[in-house]
Design a protein around this motif. Sequence first.
Motif, PDB file in Angstrom:
ATOM      1  N   ALA A 139       0.898  -1.076   0.084  1.00 40.07           N
ATOM      2  CA  ALA A 139       0.171  -0.175  -0.042  1.00 40.07           C
ATOM      3  C   ALA A 139       0.927   1.149   0.135  1.00 40.07           C
ATOM      4  O   ALA A 139       0.321   2.251  -0.665  1.00 40.07           O
ATOM      5  N   THR A 169      -7.048  -5.450  -1.056  1.00 35.26           N
ATOM      6  CA  THR A 169      -6.267  -5.412  -2.229  1.00 35.26           C
ATOM      7  C   THR A 169      -5.357  -6.830  -1.833  1.00 35.26           C
ATOM      8  O   THR A 169      -4.707  -6.667  -0.657  1.00 35.26           O
ATOM      9  N   ASN A 227      -4.715   0.209  -0.824  1.00 40.12           N
ATOM     10  CA  ASN A 227      -5.545  -0.621  -0.210  1.00 40.12           C
ATOM     11  C   ASN A 227      -6.519   0.095   0.784  1.00 40.12           C
ATOM     12  O   ASN A 227      -6.781  -0.320   1.916  1.00 40.12           O
TER      13      ASN A 227
END
Length: 354
Positions: free
Chosen positions: A17, A60, A55
Amino acid sequence: MAKPVCFSVKAYATPAATVPLAATTIERRQPTPTDVQIQILYCGVCHSDLHFARNEWGFTAYPAVPGHEIVGRVTAVGSGVKKFKVGDTVGVGCLVDSCRTCPSCAAGLEQYCDLGLAGGTYGGWDKHLNAPTLGGYSQSIVVTEDFVLRIPANLDLAAAAPLLCAGITTYSPLRHWKVGAGQKVGVVGLGGLGHMAVKFARAFGAHVVLFTTSPGKVADAKRVGAHDVVVSTDDKQMAAHAGSFDFIVDAVSAQHDLNVYLNQLKRDGNLTLVGAPEKPLPVASFPLLLRRRSLSGSLIGGIAETQEMLDFCGQHGITADIEMIRMDEINEAYERMLKSDVKYRFVIDMTSLQ
Ligand code: NAP
Ligand code: ZN
Ligand code: ZN
């Protein structure tokens, strides 16, 4: 199912992320008898790509390859493919598969498939490779022909790419809520989705008002089709329209107050959210109770409606207003998107990844 034979393609991905996207290599399956292999020419940059890469929605899988506004050329077809041939100009949007049997799929509403988001172009599940699906920030993609769209020949290919998500995501709720002549329709946020919503609402014959937090976008909003523009931070401008809208579509990507938009609706008016901010948006009861207003959501659109939207755009000469970028400018583009500084959709020239 045995893993199919694969080939490698260049792509842009992120492993986590907090890490910028960078060049990598991913695998695509060799086309099965019902598959179409597409060389990607252009890929639009949706704010969902950013939410997903970072994310912000919490689902994700990494490495993540975003991108679901894909336009390209067919380079190979499976032996059983009927609708496409090598050389065709085609599109792929947010869906590459669905269960095909649930009530939503049977109704042509694959976006609401009982399998949830499994059919997503990225963040879905590739049942051939038994792995998460990887999106359009890549040289090519292989998709079952049922989820491949035709791009009308008269449209600029780069400017048509955003139709595959921003276009259908705004076309679908405007059609569902029967927006048309005699109605006053609001659009919240002049970004990728918002500017397409303005174009469609105008083309459907409504009186269109754009709400923006960016005073510098007023002239552009009128140029793309708004009859009127309200700077939403100006209480006086907001008060002037209170209680007057039949329908409002909210395409904002970040935290904001929904209640002020509910209060803009008439009796029985509807506010539909297409924006998907990271955190919940609080709703008070009275703006809904007063005047029997309703609040809804809407997710992209099904394959048949996406083709209908593309054909409508071909007939009316509608495309997105775009800024072309190279693949290696994607991280900078995300930062500009977070500042609402996009006019009005970034599109990646995928030849920059060769
Ligand atoms: P975008 O191009 O970044 O546009 C978002 C717009 O929202 C900005 O241009 C800005 O417009 C406004 N905005 C941004 N921050 C704001 C804030 N703090 N307060 C108020 N307004 C703000 O994004 P997009 O690609 O159009 O996507 C918009 C949202 O829709 C994203 O959350 C995306 O994930 C979601 N989405 C949903 C679907 C679906 O199926 N429902 C499909 C695609 C995308 P102004 O400068 O005019 O205020
Ligand atoms: Zn999108
Ligand atoms: Zn289904």
